[in-house]
Motif scaffolding. Structure first.
Motif, PDB file in Angstrom:
ATOM      1  N   ALA A  81       0.838  -1.209   0.000  1.00  0.00           N
ATOM      2  CA  ALA A  81       0.000   0.000   0.000  1.00  0.00           C
ATOM      3  C   ALA A  81       0.871   1.256   0.000  1.00  0.00           C
ATOM      4  CB  ALA A  81      -0.919  -0.014   1.217  1.00  0.00           C
ATOM      5  N   PHE A  82       1.991   1.233   0.729  1.00  0.00           N
ATOM      6  CA  PHE A  82       2.899   2.387   0.726  1.00  0.00           C
ATOM      7  C   PHE A  82       3.432   2.675  -0.688  1.00  0.00           C
ATOM      8  CE2 PHE A  82       4.265   1.842   5.450  1.00  0.00           C
ATOM      9  CZ  PHE A  82       3.022   2.312   5.832  1.00  0.00           C
ATOM     10  N   ILE A  83       3.664   1.603  -1.476  1.00  0.00           N
ATOM     11  CA  ILE A  83       4.148   1.800  -2.842  1.00  0.00           C
ATOM     12  C   ILE A  83       3.139   2.590  -3.656  1.00  0.00           C
ATOM     13  CG2 ILE A  83       4.711   0.585  -4.999  1.00  0.00           C
ATOM     14  CD1 ILE A  83       5.950  -1.606  -3.325  1.00  0.00           C
ATOM     15  N   GLN A  84       1.844   2.368  -3.395  1.00  0.00           N
ATOM     16  CA  GLN A  84       0.807   3.064  -4.148  1.00  0.00           C
ATOM     17  C   GLN A  84       0.554   4.474  -3.615  1.00  0.00           C
ATOM     18  OE1 GLN A  84      -0.434   1.609  -6.819  1.00  0.00           O
ATOM     19  NE2 GLN A  84       0.632  -0.319  -6.439  1.00  0.00           N
ATOM     20  N   THR A  85       0.748   4.672  -2.318  1.00  0.00           N
ATOM     21  CA  THR A  85       0.368   5.954  -1.710  1.00  0.00           C
ATOM     22  C   THR A  85       1.537   6.913  -1.528  1.00  0.00           C
ATOM     23  OG1 THR A  85       0.708   5.097   0.539  1.00  0.00           O
ATOM     24  CG2 THR A  85      -1.482   4.809  -0.440  1.00  0.00           C
TER      25      THR A  85
END
Length: 501
Positions: free
Chosen positions: A343-347
């Motif tokens: 999720a961090f990669i997307q956000t």
């Protein structure tokens, strides 16, 4: 015996993964680093002829992957013509056909050739022996003397070719050579003399690549065979070897262009050079998908983008295993940090951390209220899931209203995983107290951040996506770490009083 078999499996995984990785780099030239550039030549061949008004057939030789170059893509533009690609005598040809053509005609063929220093020339069959070479007088005597003179000063096929060509240069040109050149063109003459001396040779055509050149013509070269090997000779100078900027366009001894139903035919070449990322150049190579070339690149682009993320999960899993087994960090859930890292990669990292803390904090407050309702586990977790969805929706709307568009990316968080994280932390709060919640929650967040840093590294993303053999090596490392039974690094604090004493 079980330990031996275990280490044997580890060794097999490492060897297989390394072999597949190296094979893909060497055989298909997939680069090790993501920013590597390769030079690509875009070449356009323009065929012009005057049609007679009836059926027309145009047959032109095409280049193939060879020493120094690998063919990537090819296109044609021929309105009103049918097109067929043919394989003849180890060479490729294009054939354009039409029932009716009149006046000036233009046909276009374009190709992309990647400069590939590791490419080797393809195996080609030598020409058949020529036993029917007949010369008219006095050319027969001149030919015999030229061959005898070069033969006496040579030791093999290649040295004979060099000596023969040198006898036709301006510095060493004798009377016999001048006599023969008055009747024959240089390159066909040299090939004929070589064949008469039982040296297999043929005339081939190549294109000298120069950036930005237009209306270029093919040049003639001599291909000389010695057993199953062959070498290229410049018929003008006698130099042996293929120049780096020479692309063999026709290499099996056939005519470059044949036109039926027309006249005044010619083919001109234009070319430009440009650099492009090596990864994209390799992806566009016209190679068959074999077992050893098993690649995600054969999938549609949408699925490729999906697998580019999926193949990062083993990297995150390795980080989790190292931190939990070797370091001893406690996390809430075994692989929850990996999903949070995704999720961090997307956000982005900062937005992801803030969003994670907000959702979990508010969720814990609401979950604390639900604990007083004495609900069953399934109903309670379902209520937490709905609560997480509501929290994410509210935060997204608020961030959009205040102009923080980065807050909209909070929707990439795995909602089910967040709900279970809130549920586990709430139970842990009740059983162990807030300190343990902070330890495990902080450990989960730290692990997720470290996993994000590893998974979002451009070099790691490139390696995992382009070399599937790396997955076998990661499997071997995880199995080795799973066999570790020693102290965790954080457990060594228990021995601090001993060192002080």
């Amino acid at each position: 015996m079980s330990r031996l078999s275990f280490y044997l499996i580890i060794a097999l995984l490492v060897i297989a993964g390394a072999a597949l990785t190296v094979h893909r780099h060497v055989q298909f030239e997939v680069p090790w680093t993501p920013g590597e550039q390769r030079q690509v030549w875009e070449i356009q061949a323009e065929v012009n002829f005057v049609a007679d008004g009836g059926p027309a057939k145009v047959n032109m030789a095409l280049p193939t992957s060879q020493q120094g170059f690998r063919i990537l893509t090819e296109h044609t533009a021929s309105p009103g013509y049918g097109l067929t690609f043919l394989e003849e005598r180890g060479g490729r040809r294009a054939e354009w056909t039409t029932r009716e053509a009149e006046g000036d005609q233009q046909l276009y063929y374009s190709v992309q050739a990647l400069e590939s220093p590791s490419s080797r020339h393809a195996d080609v069959e030598p020409p058949a022996e020529s036993n029917d070479i007949v010369w008219e007088s006095p050319y027969d005597t001149a030919a015999s003397q030229v061959i005898e003179r070069a033969w006496s000063r040579s030791a093999d096929a290649y040295s004979f070719a060099r000596q023969l060509i040198s006898d036709f240069t301006d510095e060493r040109e004798g009377e016999n050579a001048r006599l023969l050149l008055t009747q024959f063109d240089r390159t066909p003459l040299l090939v004929r003399l070589l064949n008469q001396a039982d040296v297999r040779a043929r005339q081939v055509s190549g294109l000298m690549l120069e950036d930005g050149r237009r209306r270029q013509r093919l040049t003639s070269w001599i291909q000389v065979f010695d057993d199953n090997e062959w070498a290229l000779f410049d018929p003008r100078t006698g130099e042996q070897g293929k120049p780096d900027n020479l692309l063999l366009w026709e290499s099996v001894g056939q005519a470059v262009l044949e036109v039926e139903g027309g006249n005044n035919s010619r083919v001109d070449f234009s070319m430009i050079s440009r650099n492009q990322p090596a990864a994209s150049a390799v992806r566009s190579q016209l190679v068959e998908d074999t077992l050893l070339n098993f690649s995600i690149h054969s999938l549609p682009l949408e699925e490729q983008a999906l697998f580019q993320t999926i193949l990062l999960i083993p990297i995150g899993a390795l980080v989790v295993v190292v931190l939990r087994v070797i370091v001893g960090i406690k996390t809430s859930g075994t692989f929850m940090p990996v999903l949070i890292a995704l999720a961090f990669i997307q956000t982005s990292l900062l937005t992801g951390i803030v969003g994670f803390l907000l959702v979990v904090s508010v969720g814990l407050v609401i979950r604390n209220y639900l604990s007083y309702l004495n609900l069953l586990l399934v109903a309670r977790v379902s209520a937490v899931i709905i609560t997480v969805i509501a929290i994410i929706s509210i935060f997204s709307v608020i961030s959009y209203r205040v102009g923080l568009n980065a807050g909209l990316t909070i929707t990439f968080f795995p909602m089910i995983i967040l709900a279970w994280t809130i549920e586990r932390m709430s139970i842990l709060w009740e059983e162990e107290g807030p300190k343990e919640v902070l330890i495990q929650g902080g450990g989960s967040l730290l692990t997720a951040v470290l996993a994000y840093l590893a998974m979002n590294n451009p070099w790691i993303r490139h390696i995992t996506f382009n070399f599937l053999g790396v997955q076998l090596i990661l499997m071997a490392l995880i199995l080795l770490l799973g066999n570790y039974t020693g102290y965790r690094l954080l457990e060594l604090r228990r021995f601090k009083p001993v060192t002080e004493d």
